[in-house]
Write an enzyme that holds these catalytic residues in place. Structure first.
Site, PDB file in Angstrom:
ATOM      1  N   GLY A  43     -60.675  72.698 118.894  1.00  0.00           N
ATOM      2  CA  GLY A  43     -59.258  72.444 118.667  1.00  0.00           C
ATOM      3  C   GLY A  43     -58.894  72.719 117.219  1.00  0.00           C
ATOM      4  O   GLY A  43     -59.010  73.866 116.785  1.00  0.00           O
ATOM      5  N   SER A 110     -66.263  75.987 117.505  1.00  0.00           N
ATOM      6  CA  SER A 110     -64.994  76.186 116.826  1.00  0.00           C
ATOM      7  C   SER A 110     -64.744  75.019 115.854  1.00  0.00           C
ATOM      8  O   SER A 110     -65.546  74.779 114.958  1.00  0.00           O
ATOM      9  CB  SER A 110     -63.877  76.325 117.866  1.00  0.00           C
ATOM     10  OG  SER A 110     -62.707  76.823 117.305  1.00  0.00           O
ATOM     11  N   TRP A 111     -63.669  74.255 116.028  1.00  0.00           N
ATOM     12  CA  TRP A 111     -63.444  73.076 115.187  1.00  0.00           C
ATOM     13  C   TRP A 111     -64.589  72.077 115.341  1.00  0.00           C
ATOM     14  O   TRP A 111     -64.948  71.367 114.411  1.00  0.00           O
ATOM     15  CB  TRP A 111     -62.114  72.423 115.556  1.00  0.00           C
ATOM     16  CG  TRP A 111     -61.849  71.113 114.888  1.00  0.00           C
ATOM     17  CD1 TRP A 111     -61.764  69.893 115.478  1.00  0.00           C
ATOM     18  CD2 TRP A 111     -61.614  70.887 113.490  1.00  0.00           C
ATOM     19  NE1 TRP A 111     -61.490  68.919 114.546  1.00  0.00           N
ATOM     20  CE2 TRP A 111     -61.393  69.506 113.317  1.00  0.00           C
ATOM     21  CE3 TRP A 111     -61.566  71.718 112.375  1.00  0.00           C
ATOM     22  CZ2 TRP A 111     -61.130  68.927 112.072  1.00  0.00           C
ATOM     23  CZ3 TRP A 111     -61.306  71.150 111.124  1.00  0.00           C
ATOM     24  CH2 TRP A 111     -61.091  69.770 110.987  1.00  0.00           C
ATOM     25  N   ASP A 270     -64.608  87.789 118.180  1.00  0.00           N
ATOM     26  CA  ASP A 270     -63.920  86.501 118.055  1.00  0.00           C
ATOM     27  C   ASP A 270     -62.697  86.682 117.171  1.00  0.00           C
ATOM     28  O   ASP A 270     -62.817  86.996 115.988  1.00  0.00           O
ATOM     29  CB  ASP A 270     -64.870  85.462 117.458  1.00  0.00           C
ATOM     30  CG  ASP A 270     -64.348  84.040 117.592  1.00  0.00           C
ATOM     31  OD1 ASP A 270     -63.125  83.844 117.546  1.00  0.00           O
ATOM     32  OD2 ASP A 270     -65.172  83.115 117.737  1.00  0.00           O
ATOM     33  N   HIS A 298     -64.256  84.435 121.683  1.00  0.00           N
ATOM     34  CA  HIS A 298     -64.383  83.074 121.177  1.00  0.00           C
ATOM     35  C   HIS A 298     -64.786  82.048 122.230  1.00  0.00           C
ATOM     36  O   HIS A 298     -65.511  81.107 121.937  1.00  0.00           O
ATOM     37  CB  HIS A 298     -63.041  82.649 120.569  1.00  0.00           C
ATOM     38  CG  HIS A 298     -63.046  81.309 119.913  1.00  0.00           C
ATOM     39  ND1 HIS A 298     -63.691  81.050 118.723  1.00  0.00           N
ATOM     40  CD2 HIS A 298     -62.483  80.124 120.294  1.00  0.00           C
ATOM     41  CE1 HIS A 298     -63.525  79.782 118.390  1.00  0.00           C
ATOM     42  NE2 HIS A 298     -62.807  79.197 119.325  1.00  0.00           N
TER      43      HIS A 298
END
Length: 325
Positions: A43, A110-111, A270, A298
């Site tokens: 996120g 990711s986050w 990505d 991604h």
């Protein structure tokens, strides 16, 4: 390994109070006596995906999943108050203590990779290893990759970027885009706010995979509105505040975790998190292994990303079991 592991039901779920009015949802699955692993979702704002347990052998792992502040079933929903990066890092340790886990493997995408790295830097003694996907180092260049008109995403998806930046005054910049959306997402005008939520989410979703199902990127009707709301609101909140981190904090402090084993998995194409970030992290962290997946972007929904993650958890379980002997 060309398959995911079977999904399993959780044997425990509940909430943990982390203070300031926030309560985090968590669940445990797999083998209660297995290797503890924490799944840290992306996120900010995405919540737990439905298939996250399929990356782990449930016979070998004690799988812990949780939803960060404002995400999914955690309360209050989509709330930005008392919701900053280091607070989220401390939440992980609160959850670890709540579950009575001494140390665990961190699995973040990711986050989630950002939080996994930051937790490792602050709570090094409680981390046995790292598996990271779609690395996001939260630097200015990483934010520009996603939002700037000169970023790779804008250059390769100009028609979607045009829709994403509609009505934003020129000259376009990462800061200006964040300010525009932050204002729109806090508006009392429901029509304006909902339009901004959908446009932000559409931009993110269109970049997430090389090939999308029909209609994805043009419509959010097939996605639950709560996911659209939390992802757009929290992602904009964090990016508007430079992710509440000093510039290049992770790489400048990487020496604290050089002894921790890790696997980095990154799609070559990505468009959300730049491949150069994965390469920079690998160069600064000699104990890591970097796998650039040639036919992926991604998302974990791309098969080659999912398979690589399953291989990584299999290999890490063997390494951690051998290191105990």
């Amino acid at each position: 390994m060309k398959r995911l592991y079977p999904d399993v039901t959780c044997y425990e779920n509940g909430f943990v109070d982390v203070g300031s009015g926030h309560s985090l949802y968590f669940e445990q699955s797999g083998n209660p006596n297995g290797i503890p692993v924490l799944f840290i979702h992306g996120g900010p704002g995405a919540g737990l995906p439905p298939n996250y347990k399929c990356f782990f052998d449930s016979n070998k792992y004690r799988i812990v999943g949780y939803e960060q502040r404002g995400c999914g079933r955690s309360t209050p929903f989509a709330n930005t108050s008392h919701n900053e990066t280091w607070i989220n890092v401390d939440d992980i340790d609160t959850l670890r203590n709540h579950l009575g886990i001494g140390s665990f493997l961190l699995f973040g995408g990711s986050w989630g990779s950002t939080l996994a790295l930051l937790y490792s830097l602050k709570y090094t003694n409680h981390v046995t290893g790292l598996i990271l996907r779609g690395v996001f180092l939260a630097r200015q260049e990483d934010r520009d990759w996603f939002l700037s008109p000169n970023g790779c995403a804008a250059q390769l998806f100009p028609e979607y970027y045009r829709k994403f930046t509609k009505d934003i005054p020129s000259p376009l910049s990462t800061k200006g885009i964040c300010q525009f959306y932050n204002s729109a997402l806090q508006s009392n005008n429901d029509v304006l706010r909902h339009a901004a939520l959908k446009r932000w989410y559409q931009w993110e979703e269109r970049l997430s995979r090389i090939t999308l199902p029909p209609g994805v990127g043009d419509s959010t009707s097939h996605y639950p509105m709560p996911l659209v709301t939390s992802l757009a609101t929290l992602e904009c909140h964090f990016l508007s505040n430079n992710c509440f981190l000093e510039e290049n904090y992770i790489l400048e402090n990487i020496d604290k975790i050089l002894h921790i084993p890790g696997t980095i998995i990154h799609g070559r194409y990505d468009m959300i998190c730049k491949t150069g970030a994965a390469e920079a992290l690998h160069k600064a962290w000699p104990y890591s292994q970097l796998q650039i997946i040639p036919d992926a972007g991604h998302s974990t929904s791309e098969p080659s990303i999912g398979y690589a993650l399953c291989r990584a958890t299999r290999d890490m379980s063997r390494f951690l079991q051998e290191s105990k002997k």
